[in-house]
Every structure is written in structure tokens, then in C-alpha cells.
Design a protein around this motif. Structure first.
Motif, PDB file in Angstrom:
ATOM      1  N   HIS A  63      47.507  -3.615  -6.140  1.00 55.13           N
ATOM      2  CA  HIS A  63      46.329  -2.794  -5.872  1.00 55.13           C
ATOM      3  C   HIS A  63      45.235  -3.568  -5.145  1.00 55.13           C
ATOM      4  O   HIS A  63      44.045  -3.452  -5.471  1.00 55.13           O
ATOM      5  N   LEU A  64      45.622  -4.316  -4.131  1.00 57.66           N
ATOM      6  CA  LEU A  64      44.637  -5.053  -3.343  1.00 57.66           C
ATOM      7  C   LEU A  64      43.678  -4.141  -2.573  1.00 57.66           C
ATOM      8  O   LEU A  64      42.639  -4.595  -2.107  1.00 57.66           O
ATOM      9  N   GLU A  65      43.992  -2.868  -2.482  1.00 58.17           N
ATOM     10  CA  GLU A  65      43.060  -1.940  -1.824  1.00 58.17           C
ATOM     11  C   GLU A  65      41.733  -1.870  -2.567  1.00 58.17           C
ATOM     12  O   GLU A  65      40.720  -1.448  -2.009  1.00 58.17           O
ATOM     13  N   LEU A  66      41.714  -2.329  -3.823  1.00 56.22           N
ATOM     14  CA  LEU A  66      40.493  -2.353  -4.618  1.00 56.22           C
ATOM     15  C   LEU A  66      39.719  -3.657  -4.472  1.00 56.22           C
ATOM     16  O   LEU A  66      38.627  -3.794  -5.030  1.00 56.22           O
ATOM     17  N   SER A  67      40.263  -4.609  -3.737  1.00 58.48           N
ATOM     18  CA  SER A  67      39.600  -5.905  -3.595  1.00 58.48           C
ATOM     19  C   SER A  67      38.419  -5.825  -2.641  1.00 58.48           C
ATOM     20  O   SER A  67      38.371  -4.976  -1.737  1.00 58.48           O
ATOM     21  N   LEU A  68      37.486  -6.734  -2.836  1.00 59.42           N
ATOM     22  CA  LEU A  68      36.331  -6.819  -1.945  1.00 59.42           C
ATOM     23  C   LEU A  68      36.785  -7.162  -0.531  1.00 59.42           C
ATOM     24  O   LEU A  68      36.234  -6.668   0.449  1.00 59.42           O
ATOM     25  N   GLU A  69      37.826  -7.977  -0.430  1.00 55.68           N
ATOM     26  CA  GLU A  69      38.357  -8.373   0.870  1.00 55.68           C
ATOM     27  C   GLU A  69      38.882  -7.161   1.646  1.00 55.68           C
ATOM     28  O   GLU A  69      38.633  -7.036   2.843  1.00 55.68           O
ATOM     29  N   ALA A  70      39.594  -6.275   0.973  1.00 51.76           N
ATOM     30  CA  ALA A  70      40.114  -5.076   1.638  1.00 51.76           C
ATOM     31  C   ALA A  70      38.965  -4.167   2.073  1.00 51.76           C
ATOM     32  O   ALA A  70      39.004  -3.585   3.161  1.00 51.76           O
ATOM     33  N   LEU A  71      37.954  -4.065   1.238  1.00 49.64           N
ATOM     34  CA  LEU A  71      36.808  -3.231   1.576  1.00 49.64           C
ATOM     35  C   LEU A  71      36.092  -3.761   2.815  1.00 49.64           C
ATOM     36  O   LEU A  71      35.669  -2.994   3.679  1.00 49.64           O
ATOM     37  N   MET A  72      35.988  -5.077   2.933  1.00 48.25           N
ATOM     38  CA  MET A  72      35.316  -5.682   4.084  1.00 48.25           C
ATOM     39  C   MET A  72      36.047  -5.403   5.389  1.00 48.25           C
ATOM     40  O   MET A  72      35.434  -5.444   6.451  1.00 48.25           O
ATOM     41  N   THR A  73      37.336  -5.117   5.330  1.00 51.22           N
ATOM     42  CA  THR A  73      38.111  -4.890   6.553  1.00 51.22           C
ATOM     43  C   THR A  73      38.087  -3.436   7.010  1.00 51.22           C
ATOM     44  O   THR A  73      38.619  -3.126   8.082  1.00 51.22           O
ATOM     45  N   LYS A  74      37.469  -2.561   6.240  1.00 52.66           N
ATOM     46  CA  LYS A  74      37.384  -1.158   6.648  1.00 52.66           C
ATOM     47  C   LYS A  74      36.509  -1.034   7.889  1.00 52.66           C
ATOM     48  O   LYS A  74      35.409  -1.587   7.946  1.00 52.66           O
ATOM     49  N   GLY A  75      36.976  -0.282   8.849  1.00 54.70           N
ATOM     50  CA  GLY A  75      36.273  -0.108  10.109  1.00 54.70           C
ATOM     51  C   GLY A  75      34.851   0.399   9.972  1.00 54.70           C
ATOM     52  O   GLY A  75      33.970   0.016  10.742  1.00 54.70           O
ATOM     53  N   LYS A  76      34.611   1.247   8.991  1.00 57.67           N
ATOM     54  CA  LYS A  76      33.260   1.806   8.851  1.00 57.67           C
ATOM     55  C   LYS A  76      32.227   0.756   8.467  1.00 57.67           C
ATOM     56  O   LYS A  76      31.030   0.977   8.638  1.00 57.67           O
ATOM     57  N   TYR A  77      32.683  -0.410   7.987  1.00 56.97           N
ATOM     58  CA  TYR A  77      31.763  -1.484   7.607  1.00 56.97           C
ATOM     59  C   TYR A  77      31.739  -2.624   8.629  1.00 56.97           C
ATOM     60  O   TYR A  77      31.166  -3.681   8.363  1.00 56.97           O
ATOM     61  N   ALA A  78      32.319  -2.416   9.782  1.00 58.20           N
ATOM     62  CA  ALA A  78      32.444  -3.480  10.790  1.00 58.20           C
ATOM     63  C   ALA A  78      31.104  -4.074  11.197  1.00 58.20           C
ATOM     64  O   ALA A  78      31.018  -5.281  11.451  1.00 58.20           O
ATOM     65  N   SER A  79      30.068  -3.272  11.246  1.00 55.14           N
ATOM     66  CA  SER A  79      28.775  -3.790  11.701  1.00 55.14           C
ATOM     67  C   SER A  79      28.097  -4.696  10.670  1.00 55.14           C
ATOM     68  O   SER A  79      27.138  -5.397  10.995  1.00 55.14           O
ATOM     69  N   LEU A  80      28.600  -4.710   9.441  1.00 50.57           N
ATOM     70  CA  LEU A  80      28.002  -5.530   8.391  1.00 50.57           C
ATOM     71  C   LEU A  80      28.503  -6.968   8.393  1.00 50.57           C
ATOM     72  O   LEU A  80      27.859  -7.854   7.823  1.00 50.57           O
TER      73      LEU A  80
END
Length: 99
Positions: A63-80
Motif C-alpha cells: 500500500h505504498l499509494e498511502l506513502s508521503l513519497e507517492a503523494l509527492m509524485t502526484k501531478g496535481k502537486y507538481a508546483s509544490l
């Protein structure tokens, strides 16, 4: 709600789900998210080349989709995040067999 606030809310929800549903040790991560904010917490972990709390446990249970690392790779957060920060997360996820 700003993008940074949305990221923090999603990161906190993921940390809570990881802990409650999968037994991942994310209590310290959750506290850091509350205290320092999601973006600052994420950037600090990457800067120190440390995986987020619960990363290994989430990898073991698939369930790495729940990791902070996976969240950081989401396109909607690219500008952060910088490309280097996202690439570090992608490398961590690839190393753990996420993709």
C-alpha cells in the motif's frame, strides 16, 4: 483552500489510514504534518534522504499509494516540489517495487 493545505490534508488522511488500516507506524509523521505542515515535512524528509515513517510497512503490505513519497509524485502537486524532490521519491518508490 490552498494547494499546500490540500496536500497537507491528503497527507494526514493517508497517514491515518496507513496507521489504522495497515498498522504502519505513522504517528510521528502525523505529528510532524500537524506541527510543520505537509510541504515542509515532505521537503525535510527528502533533503535528509529519509523515507517517511511507515514507508517500509506500507511497502510490505502493498500500500505504498498511502506513502508521503507517492503523494509527492502526484501531478496535481507538481508546483509544490522541485523535479529533484519528485525524482528522489520516484526512485524510492521504484526501489520498493511500487511501479
Amino acid at each position: 483552500m490552498t494547494l499546500a493545505q490540500t496536500f497537507q490534508a491528503e497527507a494526514m488522511a493517508h497517514a491515518q489510514t496507513a496507521m489504522l488500516s495497515h498498522g504502519a507506524p505513522t504517528k510521528r509523521l502525523f505529528q510532524n504534518l500537524q506541527t510543520h505542515g505537509g510541504v515542509e515535512t515532505a521537503k525535510d524528509l527528502v533533503k535528509r534522504h529519509r523515507y517517511s515513517d511507515g514507508f517500509d510497512a506500507l511497502a510490505q503490505c502493498g500500500h505504498l499509494e498511502l506513502s508521503l513519497e507517492a503523494l509527492m509524485t502526484k501531478g496535481k502537486y507538481a508546483s509544490l516540489f522541485t523535479d529533484e524532490e519528485v525524482n528522489w521519491c520516484l526512485d524510492a518508490l521504484l526501489g520498493a517495487g511500487y511501479f
